[in-house]
Design an enzyme around this catalytic site. Structure first.
Site, PDB file in Angstrom:
ATOM      1  N   ARG A  80      37.231  60.785  16.314  1.00 39.17           N
ATOM      2  CA  ARG A  80      36.101  61.330  17.053  1.00 39.17           C
ATOM      3  C   ARG A  80      34.876  60.448  16.896  1.00 39.17           C
ATOM      4  O   ARG A  80      34.164  60.166  17.861  1.00 39.17           O
ATOM      5  CB  ARG A  80      35.783  62.752  16.580  1.00 39.17           C
ATOM      6  N   TYR A  98      26.612  65.088  22.174  1.00 37.98           N
ATOM      7  CA  TYR A  98      28.039  65.369  22.285  1.00 37.98           C
ATOM      8  C   TYR A  98      28.285  66.842  21.986  1.00 37.98           C
ATOM      9  O   TYR A  98      27.496  67.511  21.314  1.00 37.98           O
ATOM     10  CB  TYR A  98      28.865  64.472  21.356  1.00 37.98           C
ATOM     11  N   PHE A 190      31.898  61.405  10.559  1.00 39.38           N
ATOM     12  CA  PHE A 190      30.879  60.686  11.330  1.00 39.38           C
ATOM     13  C   PHE A 190      29.602  61.514  11.464  1.00 39.38           C
ATOM     14  O   PHE A 190      28.494  61.006  11.279  1.00 39.38           O
ATOM     15  CB  PHE A 190      31.452  60.342  12.704  1.00 39.38           C
ATOM     16  N   ASP A 191      29.740  62.785  11.812  1.00 36.64           N
ATOM     17  CA  ASP A 191      28.576  63.672  11.997  1.00 36.64           C
ATOM     18  C   ASP A 191      27.716  63.736  10.741  1.00 36.64           C
ATOM     19  O   ASP A 191      26.494  63.573  10.782  1.00 36.64           O
ATOM     20  CB  ASP A 191      29.037  65.101  12.314  1.00 36.64           C
ATOM     21  N   THR A 192      28.393  64.025   9.626  1.00 35.22           N
ATOM     22  CA  THR A 192      27.675  64.163   8.366  1.00 35.22           C
ATOM     23  C   THR A 192      26.957  62.869   8.014  1.00 35.22           C
ATOM     24  O   THR A 192      25.774  62.873   7.633  1.00 35.22           O
ATOM     25  CB  THR A 192      28.652  64.536   7.236  1.00 35.22           C
TER      26      THR A 192
END
Length: 412
Positions: A80, A98, A190-192
């Site tokens: 992702r 996103y 990735f988000d974190t």
């Protein structure tokens, strides 16, 4: 005006997908209808297929051909984060965002998410399911996992945002281009990593409480994701401890200053020097941190013991909690906010810290093996034994931390 703007849209919304042939078309048509009829900013909708093995890419291409403002990109590798990186890095929009393909977040939160970024008020925006005002419908297991993860993140990296994992985020495009080279993960972490790096560099993060409904068909592998997240937290903790992860420049600015730190107490000219403290005060803070670590360890062990087995669950939970415990004790108990000595000195400190963190592991494994040989089975018995062992070695760990790992932190 809706649809893509002539000079680049205000917002590009990316929907990363992997093997989503069953629900992709319905989700994209629903999102497209909302953007066309109700979203007041110019927009681009991008389907980012990361190495799907079913008909996802064919469906994405067909939708891009018939729905105005929709495009599709394909990546040959899964991830992702990799899909978001590819789409955001080439975007011509002012703001990149996103959302997950399950559209678990109420779409009415999209404008509150991106508006502060379009106006320039904030740099990054994130949906949160854990802040006051959020309304969430999900099972107790997912709720417990989410809250435990964010508690562990806060204990180790001291972040101020409340929900790192909500699949609903936006970033100013210039900020994204500056941060993306620093983000190492291409998967779920990735988000974190993006949020933690943004906060670490003093960027403004805007949180939006969302209405969120759990997707019962979620394909997230909880055990694998938990393992990767713990590895990511540990990697970021090491980077920050080594003084890495700092932006040198931001678009339109000469340089980004280091994040502000609290002023030193009177009489301390050395920022690395420990705050004055009594031995009793250090013991109290050590005990408070230990209590939180024990609670987090119990939750992680109970969640992981089923899929991983008791010994592997103990190793993972103990490793994560030891890292968080060490970081908290360094900063809070012993008052050393950062280590800015030479590389060799930092490496010796980290090696000592790892040795202390691993010290209970052999005793824990021995306790689990002993219970098994004695015919005592069950997670409750395992957890009680492990908690007793960790408590028994706590004073020894305190002494090692104070006299060996952080020797300058002696009580006044």
């Amino acid at each position: 005006m809706t649809g893509p703007g002539l000079q680049g849209p205000d917002v590009e919304i990316v929907v990363p997908v992997y093997n989503e042939e069953a629900g992709l078309e319905a989700a994209i048509r629903r999102l497209h209808r909302y953007l066309t009829e109700r979203f007041p900013l110019t927009w681009q909708l991008t389907i980012a297929d990361n190495a799907s093995r079913d008909r996802t890419w064919d469906i994405a291409c067909r939708l891009a051909g018939i729905l105005p403002g929709v495009q599709a990109i394909h990546l040959d590798q899964k991830g992702r984060g990799r899909a978001l990186r590819a789409a955001w890095a080439t975007s011509t929009a002012a703001v990149v965002a996103y959302m997950d393909v399950d559209l678990a977040t109420d779409l009415n939160a999209l404008l509150p998410l991106v508006a502060p970024l379009v106006s320039g008020h904030s740099d990054v925006a994130a949906g949160t399911r854990l802040a006051p005002g959020a309304r969430v419908a999900r099972g107790p297991k997912r709720e417990l996992i989410s809250r435990t993860y964010n508690l562990l993140l806060k204990a180790t990296l001291h972040n101020g945002f409340s929900d790192a994992q909500c699949g609903f985020k936006a970033v100013r495009a210039d900020v994204a281009r500056a941060l993306l080279p620093l983000v190492e993960d291409d998967g779920w972490f990735f988000d974190t990593e993006l949020l933690v790096l943004a906060e670490h560099n003093g960027l403004r993060i805007h949180e939006v409480p969302v209405d969120w409904t759990d997707d019962p068909d979620s394909r997230v592998d909880v055990a694998t994701t938990a393992r990767d997240d713990l590895k990511g937290i540990w990697r970021m903790w090491r980077r920050f401890a080594a003084g890495e992860g700092v932006l040198e420049r931001m678009p339109g600015e000469a340089a980004v200053a280091a994040p502000p730190t609290a002023p030193d107490p009177p009489g301390l000219s050395n920022p690395d020097a420990p705050r004055p403290s009594t031995l009793a005060g250090q013991l109290i803070r050590f005990a408070e941190i230990g209590a939180v670590s024990t609670a987090v360890f119990a939750v992680l062990f109970l969640l992981l013991a089923g899929p991983l087995g008791p010994i592997a669950a103990d190793v993972v939970a103990l490793g994560a909690c030891s890292a968080a415990n060490l970081a908290a004790n360094r900063r809070i108990t012993f008052g050393q906010r950062r280590i800015r000595r030479g590389l060799a000195d930092r490496q010796r400190t980290f090696a000592k810290a790892l040795a202390v963190a691993a010290s209970p592991l052999a005793l824990n494994v021995a306790a689990l093996v002993g219970l098994g040989r004695a015919g005592v089975n069950g997670m409750t018995a395992d957890l009680v034994a492990l908690t007793a062992v960790n408590a028994a070695v706590a004073l020894g760990r305190f002494g090692l931390l104070r006299r060996w790992v952080f020797p300058r932190a002696r009580a006044a």
